[in-house]
Scaffold this motif. Structure first.
Motif, PDB file in Angstrom:
ATOM      1  N   GLN A 147      -0.950 -15.351  -5.986  1.00  0.00           N
ATOM      2  CA  GLN A 147      -0.702 -15.659  -4.580  1.00  0.00           C
ATOM      3  C   GLN A 147      -1.400 -14.650  -3.668  1.00  0.00           C
ATOM      4  OE1 GLN A 147       3.522 -15.969  -3.793  1.00  0.00           O
ATOM      5  NE2 GLN A 147       3.922 -16.608  -5.885  1.00  0.00           N
ATOM      6  N   PRO A 148      -2.729 -14.569  -3.696  1.00  0.00           N
ATOM      7  CA  PRO A 148      -3.401 -13.549  -2.886  1.00  0.00           C
ATOM      8  C   PRO A 148      -3.121 -13.682  -1.390  1.00  0.00           C
ATOM      9  CG  PRO A 148      -4.979 -15.162  -3.698  1.00  0.00           C
ATOM     10  CD  PRO A 148      -3.676 -15.443  -4.393  1.00  0.00           C
ATOM     11  N   GLU A 149      -2.873 -14.902  -0.934  1.00  0.00           N
ATOM     12  CA  GLU A 149      -2.609 -15.126   0.491  1.00  0.00           C
ATOM     13  C   GLU A 149      -1.287 -14.518   0.936  1.00  0.00           C
ATOM     14  OE1 GLU A 149      -0.548 -18.176  -1.818  1.00  0.00           O
ATOM     15  OE2 GLU A 149      -2.616 -17.486  -1.902  1.00  0.00           O
ATOM     16  N   ALA A 150      -0.417 -14.159  -0.012  1.00  0.00           N
ATOM     17  CA  ALA A 150       0.890 -13.571   0.326  1.00  0.00           C
ATOM     18  C   ALA A 150       0.810 -12.070   0.592  1.00  0.00           C
ATOM     19  CB  ALA A 150       1.888 -13.850  -0.802  1.00  0.00           C
ATOM     20  N   ALA A 151      -0.348 -11.467   0.398  1.00  0.00           N
ATOM     21  CA  ALA A 151      -0.477 -10.018   0.622  1.00  0.00           C
ATOM     22  C   ALA A 151      -0.239  -9.684   2.083  1.00  0.00           C
ATOM     23  CB  ALA A 151      -1.861  -9.537   0.195  1.00  0.00           C
ATOM     24  N   SER A 152       0.569  -8.646   2.299  1.00  0.00           N
ATOM     25  CA  SER A 152       0.814  -8.178   3.665  1.00  0.00           C
ATOM     26  C   SER A 152       0.986  -6.663   3.623  1.00  0.00           C
ATOM     27  CB  SER A 152       2.044  -8.855   4.266  1.00  0.00           C
ATOM     28  OG  SER A 152       3.192  -8.526   3.536  1.00  0.00           O
ATOM     29  N   PRO A 153       0.349  -5.961   4.560  1.00  0.00           N
ATOM     30  CA  PRO A 153       0.424  -4.498   4.551  1.00  0.00           C
ATOM     31  C   PRO A 153       1.828  -4.005   4.869  1.00  0.00           C
ATOM     32  CG  PRO A 153      -0.698  -5.261   6.519  1.00  0.00           C
ATOM     33  CD  PRO A 153      -0.436  -6.473   5.680  1.00  0.00           C
ATOM     34  N   GLU A 154       2.155  -2.838   4.313  1.00  0.00           N
ATOM     35  CA  GLU A 154       3.482  -2.260   4.567  1.00  0.00           C
ATOM     36  C   GLU A 154       3.614  -1.756   6.000  1.00  0.00           C
ATOM     37  OE1 GLU A 154       4.300   1.269   2.177  1.00  0.00           O
ATOM     38  OE2 GLU A 154       2.164   1.677   2.084  1.00  0.00           O
ATOM     39  N   ARG A 155       2.494  -1.469   6.656  1.00  0.00           N
ATOM     40  CA  ARG A 155       2.485  -1.078   8.072  1.00  0.00           C
ATOM     41  C   ARG A 155       1.094  -1.407   8.630  1.00  0.00           C
ATOM     42  NH1 ARG A 155       2.630   3.488   5.113  1.00  0.00           N
ATOM     43  NH2 ARG A 155       0.823   4.843   5.246  1.00  0.00           N
ATOM     44  N   PRO A 156       0.975  -1.549   9.936  1.00  0.00           N
ATOM     45  CA  PRO A 156      -0.303  -1.981  10.521  1.00  0.00           C
ATOM     46  C   PRO A 156      -1.503  -1.098  10.170  1.00  0.00           C
ATOM     47  CG  PRO A 156       1.447  -2.142  12.149  1.00  0.00           C
ATOM     48  CD  PRO A 156       2.036  -1.457  10.945  1.00  0.00           C
ATOM     49  N   SER A 157      -1.303   0.208  10.031  1.00  0.00           N
ATOM     50  CA  SER A 157      -2.449   1.088   9.747  1.00  0.00           C
ATOM     51  C   SER A 157      -2.903   1.021   8.289  1.00  0.00           C
ATOM     52  CB  SER A 157      -2.108   2.532  10.110  1.00  0.00           C
ATOM     53  OG  SER A 157      -1.087   3.020   9.267  1.00  0.00           O
ATOM     54  N   ALA A 158      -2.106   0.387   7.436  1.00  0.00           N
ATOM     55  CA  ALA A 158      -2.434   0.298   6.004  1.00  0.00           C
ATOM     56  C   ALA A 158      -3.057  -1.069   5.711  1.00  0.00           C
ATOM     57  CB  ALA A 158      -1.186   0.529   5.170  1.00  0.00           C
ATOM     58  N   ARG A 159      -4.182  -1.339   6.377  1.00  0.00           N
ATOM     59  CA  ARG A 159      -4.826  -2.647   6.253  1.00  0.00           C
ATOM     60  C   ARG A 159      -5.167  -2.967   4.798  1.00  0.00           C
ATOM     61  NH1 ARG A 159      -7.804   0.154   9.989  1.00  0.00           N
ATOM     62  NH2 ARG A 159      -9.687  -0.030   8.737  1.00  0.00           N
ATOM     63  N   LEU A 160      -5.203  -4.269   4.494  1.00  0.00           N
ATOM     64  CA  LEU A 160      -5.558  -4.757   3.162  1.00  0.00           C
ATOM     65  C   LEU A 160      -6.791  -5.643   3.258  1.00  0.00           C
ATOM     66  CD1 LEU A 160      -1.984  -5.828   1.958  1.00  0.00           C
ATOM     67  CD2 LEU A 160      -3.207  -3.722   1.355  1.00  0.00           C
ATOM     68  N   ARG A 161      -7.636  -5.591   2.213  1.00  0.00           N
ATOM     69  CA  ARG A 161      -8.855  -6.421   2.160  1.00  0.00           C
ATOM     70  C   ARG A 161      -9.062  -6.939   0.747  1.00  0.00           C
ATOM     71  NH1 ARG A 161     -13.986  -3.071   3.970  1.00  0.00           N
ATOM     72  NH2 ARG A 161     -15.074  -5.014   3.588  1.00  0.00           N
ATOM     73  N   TRP A 162      -9.294  -8.234   0.632  1.00  0.00           N
ATOM     74  CA  TRP A 162      -9.699  -8.830  -0.644  1.00  0.00           C
ATOM     75  C   TRP A 162     -11.219  -8.820  -0.696  1.00  0.00           C
ATOM     76  CZ3 TRP A 162      -6.721  -9.689  -4.672  1.00  0.00           C
ATOM     77  CH2 TRP A 162      -5.356  -9.919  -4.484  1.00  0.00           C
ATOM     78  N   LEU A 163     -11.765  -8.273  -1.774  1.00  0.00           N
ATOM     79  CA  LEU A 163     -13.215  -8.217  -1.960  1.00  0.00           C
ATOM     80  C   LEU A 163     -13.566  -8.617  -3.388  1.00  0.00           C
ATOM     81  CD1 LEU A 163     -13.885  -4.691  -0.394  1.00  0.00           C
ATOM     82  CD2 LEU A 163     -14.460  -6.885   0.641  1.00  0.00           C
ATOM     83  N   GLY A 164     -14.774  -9.178  -3.562  1.00  0.00           N
ATOM     84  CA  GLY A 164     -15.268  -9.365  -4.911  1.00  0.00           C
ATOM     85  C   GLY A 164     -15.383  -7.998  -5.575  1.00  0.00           C
TER      86      GLY A 164
END
Length: 193
Positions: A147-164
């Protein structure tokens, strides 16, 4: 002492199996063994201590999730320090990954029966915010999500990125994390989801 349960042979067994399987270079292996000689390898107040971390992957698309770390000013994997009573590096990595990504379905890759330690490395952590410079004996696992679309950062400054995986290798600045990601790429190539 931080009130943790003594490690005994648990951590030693994990590192011994890893070193036998990978044959990591002798200087790195010696540094990893130093952590085992500490009264409490998880004690954050020591100049060298153990952390548990993970690369989170979506195997179907061969993408990995990177997290922005303000302290290091870089895109890195997820993970961190053990909590009091924790002595299993995989359980620390899994807890930290759940907290930092919000993903509800994380499990070890390539399978749930035996979590695979992908990389163990001693990394420097610079002095910041009143913390002295120190080192992490970082034990890194590979976790997967459906469920990659379910990823959410624990706080706004801890951005998340899906990359190859190849993109992620180019994005991270740490040579040791590039090695981890190359090992992840090899594991993802060996197994069809």
């Amino acid at each position: 002492m931080s009130g943790r349960v003594p490690v005994g042979g648990e951590l030693a067994a994990v590192l011994r199996a890893y070193l036998e399987r990978t044959g990591d270079d002798p200087p790195q292996a010696a540094r990893l063994r130093e952590a085992l000689e500490l009264d409490d390898p998880w004690d954050r107040s020591t100049p060298l201590h153990v952390t548990g971390s993970a690369v989170v992957a979506h195997p179907e698309t061969r993408r990995v999730l990177l997290r922005w770390h303000d302290l290091m000013r870089a895109w890195l994997h997820v993970g961190g320090h053990g909590s009091p009573g924790e002595t299993d590096p995989f359980e620390v990595a899994l807890r930290e990954a759940r907290e930092e990504t919000g993903l509800p379905d994380l499990e070890p890759w390539p399978g749930p029966s035996a979590p695979l330690l992908v990389h163990a490395v001693v990394v420097p952590v610079p002095q910041t915010r009143g913390m002295p410079a120190h080192e992490h004996c970082d034990l890194r696992y590979l976790l997967s999500t459906r469920q990659p679309e379910a990823a959410s950062p624990e706080r706004p400054s801890a951005r998340l990125r899906w990359l190859g995986v190849d993109e992620a290798i180019a994005e991270v600045g740490e040579d040791n994390l590039q090695i981890t990601l190359a090992r992840v790429a090899a594991l993802l190539s060996q197994r069809v989801p």
